[in-house]
Motif scaffolding. Structure first.
Motif, PDB file in Angstrom:
ATOM      1  N   ILE A   1       0.810  -1.227   0.000  1.00  0.00           N
ATOM      2  CA  ILE A   1       0.000   0.000   0.000  1.00  0.00           C
ATOM      3  C   ILE A   1       0.837   1.268   0.000  1.00  0.00           C
ATOM      4  CG2 ILE A   1      -1.983  -1.129   1.076  1.00  0.00           C
ATOM      5  CD1 ILE A   1      -1.301   0.418   3.633  1.00  0.00           C
ATOM      6  N   ALA A   2       2.137   1.165   0.286  1.00  0.00           N
ATOM      7  CA  ALA A   2       2.976   2.370   0.289  1.00  0.00           C
ATOM      8  C   ALA A   2       4.443   1.989   0.151  1.00  0.00           C
ATOM      9  CB  ALA A   2       2.774   3.159   1.575  1.00  0.00           C
ATOM     10  N   VAL A   3       5.226   2.952  -0.329  1.00  0.00           N
ATOM     11  CA  VAL A   3       6.673   2.770  -0.463  1.00  0.00           C
ATOM     12  C   VAL A   3       7.364   3.989   0.140  1.00  0.00           C
ATOM     13  CG1 VAL A   3       8.597   2.457  -2.063  1.00  0.00           C
ATOM     14  CG2 VAL A   3       6.393   1.414  -2.569  1.00  0.00           C
ATOM     15  N   PHE A   4       8.402   3.730   0.924  1.00  0.00           N
ATOM     16  CA  PHE A   4       9.171   4.791   1.569  1.00  0.00           C
ATOM     17  C   PHE A   4      10.636   4.653   1.182  1.00  0.00           C
ATOM     18  CE2 PHE A   4       5.552   3.672   4.190  1.00  0.00           C
ATOM     19  CZ  PHE A   4       4.963   4.907   4.398  1.00  0.00           C
ATOM     20  N   ASN A   5      11.352   5.757   1.218  1.00  0.00           N
ATOM     21  CA  ASN A   5      12.773   5.728   0.875  1.00  0.00           C
ATOM     22  C   ASN A   5      13.667   5.516   2.082  1.00  0.00           C
ATOM     23  OD1 ASN A   5      12.502   6.126  -1.920  1.00  0.00           O
ATOM     24  ND2 ASN A   5      12.175   8.298  -1.590  1.00  0.00           N
ATOM     25  N   PHE A   6      13.275   6.049   3.233  1.00  0.00           N
ATOM     26  CA  PHE A   6      14.101   5.966   4.427  1.00  0.00           C
ATOM     27  C   PHE A   6      13.243   5.606   5.632  1.00  0.00           C
ATOM     28  CE2 PHE A   6      16.049   9.098   1.593  1.00  0.00           C
ATOM     29  CZ  PHE A   6      17.278   8.489   1.387  1.00  0.00           C
ATOM     30  N   GLN A   7      13.867   5.024   6.659  1.00  0.00           N
ATOM     31  CA  GLN A   7      13.141   4.557   7.830  1.00  0.00           C
ATOM     32  C   GLN A   7      12.483   5.683   8.616  1.00  0.00           C
ATOM     33  OE1 GLN A   7      16.241   2.307   9.740  1.00  0.00           O
ATOM     34  NE2 GLN A   7      15.499   0.388   8.888  1.00  0.00           N
TER      35      GLN A   7
ATOM     36  N   GLU B   1      10.880   8.096   7.600  1.00  0.00           N
ATOM     37  CA  GLU B   1       9.641   8.545   6.961  1.00  0.00           C
ATOM     38  C   GLU B   1       8.399   7.844   7.509  1.00  0.00           C
ATOM     39  OE1 GLU B   1      11.150   9.827   2.544  1.00  0.00           O
ATOM     40  OE2 GLU B   1      10.711   7.707   2.889  1.00  0.00           O
ATOM     41  N   TYR B   2       8.570   6.679   8.095  1.00  0.00           N
ATOM     42  CA  TYR B   2       7.396   5.925   8.548  1.00  0.00           C
ATOM     43  C   TYR B   2       7.438   5.564  10.034  1.00  0.00           C
ATOM     44  CZ  TYR B   2      10.475   1.892   8.059  1.00  0.00           C
ATOM     45  OH  TYR B   2      11.522   1.029   8.171  1.00  0.00           O
ATOM     46  N   ALA B   3       8.329   6.147  10.784  1.00  0.00           N
ATOM     47  CA  ALA B   3       8.466   5.787  12.205  1.00  0.00           C
ATOM     48  C   ALA B   3       7.159   5.999  12.971  1.00  0.00           C
ATOM     49  CB  ALA B   3       9.602   6.576  12.840  1.00  0.00           C
ATOM     50  N   VAL B   4       6.524   7.151  12.796  1.00  0.00           N
ATOM     51  CA  VAL B   4       5.270   7.435  13.495  1.00  0.00           C
ATOM     52  C   VAL B   4       4.140   6.570  12.934  1.00  0.00           C
ATOM     53  CG1 VAL B   4       3.562   9.221  13.996  1.00  0.00           C
ATOM     54  CG2 VAL B   4       5.988   9.776  14.067  1.00  0.00           C
ATOM     55  N   LEU B   5       4.122   6.386  11.630  1.00  0.00           N
ATOM     56  CA  LEU B   5       3.100   5.552  10.991  1.00  0.00           C
ATOM     57  C   LEU B   5       3.127   4.125  11.543  1.00  0.00           C
ATOM     58  CD1 LEU B   5       0.914   5.117   8.838  1.00  0.00           C
ATOM     59  CD2 LEU B   5       2.758   4.631   7.220  1.00  0.00           C
TER      60      LEU B   5
ATOM     61  N   ASN C   1      -5.219   2.001   4.960  1.00  0.00           N
ATOM     62  CA  ASN C   1      -5.269   3.124   4.022  1.00  0.00           C
ATOM     63  C   ASN C   1      -5.831   4.372   4.695  1.00  0.00           C
ATOM     64  OD1 ASN C   1      -4.108   2.207   1.613  1.00  0.00           O
ATOM     65  ND2 ASN C   1      -5.968   1.102   1.070  1.00  0.00           N
ATOM     66  N   GLN C   2      -6.819   4.215   5.569  1.00  0.00           N
ATOM     67  CA  GLN C   2      -7.374   5.350   6.298  1.00  0.00           C
ATOM     68  C   GLN C   2      -6.325   5.963   7.217  1.00  0.00           C
ATOM     69  OE1 GLN C   2     -10.423   6.729   5.876  1.00  0.00           O
ATOM     70  NE2 GLN C   2      -9.713   8.331   7.248  1.00  0.00           N
ATOM     71  N   ILE C   3      -5.579   5.122   7.918  1.00  0.00           N
ATOM     72  CA  ILE C   3      -4.513   5.614   8.793  1.00  0.00           C
ATOM     73  C   ILE C   3      -3.439   6.315   7.975  1.00  0.00           C
ATOM     74  CG2 ILE C   3      -2.636   4.875  10.315  1.00  0.00           C
ATOM     75  CD1 ILE C   3      -4.574   2.648  11.297  1.00  0.00           C
ATOM     76  N   LEU C   4      -3.090   5.740   6.838  1.00  0.00           N
ATOM     77  CA  LEU C   4      -2.078   6.340   5.959  1.00  0.00           C
ATOM     78  C   LEU C   4      -2.538   7.689   5.425  1.00  0.00           C
ATOM     79  CD1 LEU C   4       0.684   5.881   4.625  1.00  0.00           C
ATOM     80  CD2 LEU C   4      -0.511   4.772   2.748  1.00  0.00           C
ATOM     81  N   ASP C   5      -3.794   7.788   5.021  1.00  0.00           N
ATOM     82  CA  ASP C   5      -4.333   9.069   4.539  1.00  0.00           C
ATOM     83  C   ASP C   5      -4.305  10.130   5.632  1.00  0.00           C
ATOM     84  OD1 ASP C   5      -4.788   7.996   2.044  1.00  0.00           O
ATOM     85  OD2 ASP C   5      -6.928   7.628   2.398  1.00  0.00           O
ATOM     86  N   ASN C   6      -4.721   9.760   6.839  1.00  0.00           N
ATOM     87  CA  ASN C   6      -4.698  10.699   7.962  1.00  0.00           C
ATOM     88  C   ASN C   6      -3.272  11.118   8.304  1.00  0.00           C
ATOM     89  OD1 ASN C   6      -7.468  10.586   8.203  1.00  0.00           O
ATOM     90  ND2 ASN C   6      -7.437   9.069   9.826  1.00  0.00           N
ATOM     91  N   PHE C   7      -2.356  10.171   8.232  1.00  0.00           N
ATOM     92  CA  PHE C   7      -0.949  10.445   8.526  1.00  0.00           C
ATOM     93  C   PHE C   7      -0.359  11.433   7.522  1.00  0.00           C
ATOM     94  CE2 PHE C   7       3.545   9.282   7.804  1.00  0.00           C
ATOM     95  CZ  PHE C   7       4.060   9.586   9.046  1.00  0.00           C
ATOM     96  N   GLU C   8      -0.676  11.263   6.254  1.00  0.00           N
ATOM     97  CA  GLU C   8      -0.109  12.121   5.211  1.00  0.00           C
ATOM     98  C   GLU C   8      -0.700  13.525   5.218  1.00  0.00           C
ATOM     99  OE1 GLU C   8      -0.639   9.882   1.627  1.00  0.00           O
ATOM    100  OE2 GLU C   8       1.126   8.670   2.001  1.00  0.00           O
ATOM    101  N   THR C   9      -1.916  13.704   5.724  1.00  0.00           N
ATOM    102  CA  THR C   9      -2.531  15.019   5.719  1.00  0.00           C
ATOM    103  C   THR C   9      -2.261  15.835   6.979  1.00  0.00           C
ATOM    104  OG1 THR C   9      -4.611  14.116   6.587  1.00  0.00           O
ATOM    105  CG2 THR C   9      -4.403  14.302   4.179  1.00  0.00           C
ATOM    106  N   ARG C  10      -1.660  15.237   7.971  1.00  0.00           N
ATOM    107  CA  ARG C  10      -1.331  15.958   9.216  1.00  0.00           C
ATOM    108  C   ARG C  10      -0.065  16.785   8.973  1.00  0.00           C
ATOM    109  NH1 ARG C  10      -2.207  11.592  14.047  1.00  0.00           N
ATOM    110  NH2 ARG C  10      -4.402  11.225  13.650  1.00  0.00           N
ATOM    111  N   LYS C  11      -0.218  18.073   8.898  1.00  0.00           N
ATOM    112  CA  LYS C  11       0.907  18.957   8.614  1.00  0.00           C
ATOM    113  C   LYS C  11       1.932  18.988   9.756  1.00  0.00           C
ATOM    114  CE  LYS C  11      -0.778  20.247   4.707  1.00  0.00           C
ATOM    115  NZ  LYS C  11      -0.436  19.465   3.565  1.00  0.00           N
TER     116      LYS C  11
END
Length: 79
Positions: free
Chosen positions: A7-13, A15-19, A64-74
């Motif tokens: 569902i997602a790809v990251f370049n570095f660790q 980037e997704y620690a909080v997720l 996907n819902q968690i990912l969407d919320n995570f990406e929109t939190r400034k």
């Protein structure tokens, strides 16, 4: 683990620690493919294809819902 869905790809660790914590709190079944290899060789991210977030098929909608919320939190974006 073959039935897990990408569902997602990251370049570095970092980037997704909080997720990762958010997914664990909700009991989502997931894993990060290539996480260890890129932890040791971080500049190989393009060659390996990045760190891939894979989720169990039953948890895809919630993840996907968690990912969407995570990406929109400034307030969580790194500067």
């Amino acid at each position: 683990m073959q039935s897990f869905i990408k569902i997602a790809v990251f370049n570095f660790q970092y980037e997704y620690a909080v997720l990762q914590l958010l997914l664990e709190q909700e009991g989502i079944r997931f894993f990060f493919q290539n996480e260890t290899a890129l932890g040791v060789m971080p500049f190989y991210t393009n060659a390996i294809g990045g760190i891939i977030l894979k989720v169990h098929p039953e948890d895809v909608d919630d993840a996907n819902q968690i990912l969407d919320n995570f990406e929109t939190r400034k307030n969580l974006h790194c500067v």
